[in-house]
Motif scaffolding. Structure first.
Motif, PDB file in Angstrom:
ATOM      1  N   ALA A 175       1.118   1.891 -12.256  1.00 38.21           N
ATOM      2  CA  ALA A 175       1.135   3.290 -12.679  1.00 38.21           C
ATOM      3  C   ALA A 175       0.102   3.558 -13.765  1.00 38.21           C
ATOM      4  O   ALA A 175      -0.592   4.587 -13.749  1.00 38.21           O
ATOM      5  N   LEU A 176      -0.025   2.636 -14.713  1.00 37.61           N
ATOM      6  CA  LEU A 176      -1.011   2.796 -15.788  1.00 37.61           C
ATOM      7  C   LEU A 176      -2.434   2.781 -15.235  1.00 37.61           C
ATOM      8  O   LEU A 176      -3.303   3.521 -15.710  1.00 37.61           O
ATOM      9  N   MET A 177      -2.676   1.946 -14.240  1.00 40.30           N
ATOM     10  CA  MET A 177      -4.005   1.879 -13.623  1.00 40.30           C
ATOM     11  C   MET A 177      -4.362   3.196 -12.938  1.00 40.30           C
ATOM     12  O   MET A 177      -5.500   3.683 -13.050  1.00 40.30           O
ATOM     13  N   VAL A 178      -3.393   3.780 -12.239  1.00 43.06           N
ATOM     14  CA  VAL A 178      -3.645   5.066 -11.582  1.00 43.06           C
ATOM     15  C   VAL A 178      -3.949   6.133 -12.623  1.00 43.06           C
ATOM     16  O   VAL A 178      -4.900   6.919 -12.478  1.00 43.06           O
ATOM     17  N   ALA A 179      -3.152   6.163 -13.690  1.00 44.02           N
ATOM     18  CA  ALA A 179      -3.352   7.164 -14.741  1.00 44.02           C
ATOM     19  C   ALA A 179      -4.705   6.976 -15.426  1.00 44.02           C
ATOM     20  O   ALA A 179      -5.413   7.955 -15.694  1.00 44.02           O
ATOM     21  N   VAL A 236       0.829  -1.198   0.000  1.00 40.01           N
ATOM     22  CA  VAL A 236       0.000   0.000   0.000  1.00 40.01           C
ATOM     23  C   VAL A 236       0.870   1.258   0.000  1.00 40.01           C
ATOM     24  O   VAL A 236       0.582   2.234  -0.712  1.00 40.01           O
ATOM     25  N   ASP A 237       1.953   1.236   0.771  1.00 43.35           N
ATOM     26  CA  ASP A 237       2.845   2.401   0.822  1.00 43.35           C
ATOM     27  C   ASP A 237       3.489   2.653  -0.542  1.00 43.35           C
ATOM     28  O   ASP A 237       3.608   3.803  -0.984  1.00 43.35           O
ATOM     29  N   LEU A 238       3.915   1.577  -1.203  1.00 43.59           N
ATOM     30  CA  LEU A 238       4.533   1.739  -2.523  1.00 43.59           C
ATOM     31  C   LEU A 238       3.518   2.248  -3.543  1.00 43.59           C
ATOM     32  O   LEU A 238       3.828   3.152  -4.342  1.00 43.59           O
ATOM     33  N   VAL A 239       2.314   1.711  -3.520  1.00 46.37           N
ATOM     34  CA  VAL A 239       1.273   2.182  -4.432  1.00 46.37           C
ATOM     35  C   VAL A 239       0.985   3.654  -4.191  1.00 46.37           C
ATOM     36  O   VAL A 239       0.758   4.419  -5.142  1.00 46.37           O
ATOM     37  N   GLU A 240       1.022   4.081  -2.942  1.00 45.80           N
ATOM     38  CA  GLU A 240       0.816   5.496  -2.618  1.00 45.80           C
ATOM     39  C   GLU A 240       1.904   6.360  -3.274  1.00 45.80           C
ATOM     40  O   GLU A 240       1.603   7.413  -3.853  1.00 45.80           O
ATOM     41  N   GLU A 241       3.153   5.902  -3.198  1.00 50.78           N
ATOM     42  CA  GLU A 241       4.243   6.650  -3.829  1.00 50.78           C
ATOM     43  C   GLU A 241       4.041   6.728  -5.345  1.00 50.78           C
ATOM     44  O   GLU A 241       4.230   7.784  -5.963  1.00 50.78           O
ATOM     45  N   ILE A 242       3.678   5.603  -5.933  1.00 43.94           N
ATOM     46  CA  ILE A 242       3.470   5.564  -7.380  1.00 43.94           C
ATOM     47  C   ILE A 242       2.306   6.460  -7.773  1.00 43.94           C
ATOM     48  O   ILE A 242       2.378   7.226  -8.743  1.00 43.94           O
ATOM     49  N   ALA A 243       1.217   6.373  -7.011  1.00 45.57           N
ATOM     50  CA  ALA A 243       0.037   7.180  -7.317  1.00 45.57           C
ATOM     51  C   ALA A 243       0.351   8.666  -7.215  1.00 45.57           C
ATOM     52  O   ALA A 243      -0.047   9.464  -8.082  1.00 45.57           O
ATOM     53  N   CYS A 244       1.071   9.068  -6.195  1.00 44.07           N
ATOM     54  CA  CYS A 244       1.432  10.478  -6.041  1.00 44.07           C
ATOM     55  C   CYS A 244       2.272  10.950  -7.220  1.00 44.07           C
ATOM     56  O   CYS A 244       2.082  12.057  -7.744  1.00 44.07           O
TER      57      CYS A 244
END
Length: 398
Positions: A175-179, A136-144
């Motif tokens: 990253a593509l999913m967030v975008a 979750v922490d890594l996904v947060e970094e990627i999403a930001c």
């Protein structure tokens, strides 16, 4: 075996490994290749850059060039393109970004994410339950990173070596999913949920032998059957953690389903496939198509989108159109040819007009065709150029 030399010392037969300059501020789109053509030497000498790097284990050294003026090509020299080019593309970017803090941050995040993902796959193979807080922490970094600058991290994540593909594929799909979630108007929390789905979608490959995952030739029926087990293996692994969100487990299990019911493992009907799963199917296939693998070359990004749009029954059409909008009609990395005859590679989108991106020129007729850094913004005024061809057919080297 890299060696820094004066550009004036370059001769045919040397293995060029990049200029000692900003990674976009040079005339070559390939960053690692054997010097075989006089026009490449002329472009290098006309670049105005003083120093470059060569690999003396793959081509001629400076002293060897003095002793023997015949062009000698080492028998073990790799083909142009492919994994060696990707390797040095990463190396060049990592060492030449002092003037671009945003790119530096994206590269640092890429390296951090790769190592954390490698650790996650290793832990899975050892039977340890997935560390959800770390994910979750890594996904947060990627999403930001993606929500702040959609282009930077996605550009860097296009560069993958064979031995890191599995790990960086997970990061890239995240990253593509967030975008894509942002384009769809999802809330920031939903974008992060989508990112977690993308990050964990292929964790089942931790339980597939690397010799099968990276086999350079055609898979046997038995090997393909093993590969097709990775969604179920990943699902069984994720549900061992009672805190794992159900939507992430669902995506892991069904990201290879198709709207026409011809997917696996359950051949689900369209109405049984969740939105996160449909999104992951698109992001997963796009990153796989555009990545170099032992058994195939990566597709041009624009070609990949065009082909995906032609596959009837595979993807959710509404989501695929949103995905195209996310990346642009000519995604970063796409080869294009312009009305003027120039050829280039897309390096950045113009959000106000997706048909007019920013292009790094690969081949120009003379220095008056382009700016001092070899970059053309097709939105610049007056608009004197435009794209007339895309994909590998636009590549001047093809």
């Amino acid at each position: 075996m890299l060696k820094k030399i004066n550009v004036a010392e370059l001769v045919l037969g040397m293995y060029f490994c990049g200029f000692d300059a900003g990674w976009l501020n040079h005339p070559f789109w390939k960053t690692r290749f054997l010097l075989k053509h006089e026009n490449d030497l002329e472009q290098a000498r006309a670049s105005g850059i003083a120093y470059c790097w060569i690999d003396i284990s793959r081509g001629r050294d400076v002293m060897a060039a003095v002793e023997d003026d015949r062009m000698t090509v080492p028998s073990g020299a790799p083909r142009d393109g492919g994994d060696d080019d990707a390797a040095l593309a990463v190396e060049v970017i990592v060492t030449r970004t002092a003037d671009d803090p945003a790119l530096e941050q994206a590269i640092a995040l890429r390296e951090h994410a790769r190592e954390l993902t490698r650790s996650m796959f290793t832990a899975a193979r050892m039977g340890r339950v997935v560390a959800l807080p770390q994910c979750v922490d890594l996904v947060e970094e990627i999403a930001c990173s993606v929500l702040r600058d959609p282009t930077g991290l996605l550009s860097v994540l296009r560069l993958k070596l064979n031995d890191e593909y599995t790990y960086l594929h997970s990061v890239a799909v995240c990253a593509l999913m967030v975008a894509l979630g942002r384009t769809l108007g999802l809330s920031e929390s939903a974008c992060r949920e989508a990112g977690l789905c993308g990050y964990l979608h292929d964790v089942g490959k931790a339980f597939i032998d690397d010799d099968i995952l990276n086999k350079p030739g055609r898979l046997s029926d038995e090997e393909f059957a093993l590969i097709k087990r990775h969604p179920e293996l990943g699902y069984q692994y994720l549900i061992q953690n009672p805190d794992m969100p159900a939507y992430a487990c669902e995506v892991c299990l069904h990201h290879h389903e198709r709207l026409d019911g011809r997917g696996y493992p359950d051949a689900l009907a369209a109405d049984a496939i969740t939105q996160y799963t449909r999104m992951t199917a698109i992001c997963d296939v796009y990153d796989a198509l555009t990545s170099e693998r032992p058994y195939k070359q990566g597709w041009d990004p624009a070609d990949a989108l065009y082909q995906m749009a032609s596959w009837e029954g595979h993807f959710d059409r509404r989501l695929l159109l949103a995905f195209v909008k996310t990346l642009g009609i000519y995604p970063v990395g796409s080869l294009v040819r312009l009305e003027s005859g120039l050829a280039g590679r897309v390096i950045r989108q113009n959000p106000t007009d997706l048909t007019r991106p920013v292009v790094q020129v690969l081949h120009a007729r003379d220095e008056h065709d382009i700016g001092s850094n070899g970059v053309l913004d097709l939105m610049a005024w007056p608009r004197t150029d435009g794209i007339v061809q895309r994909g590998q057919d636009a590549n001047p080297a093809s």
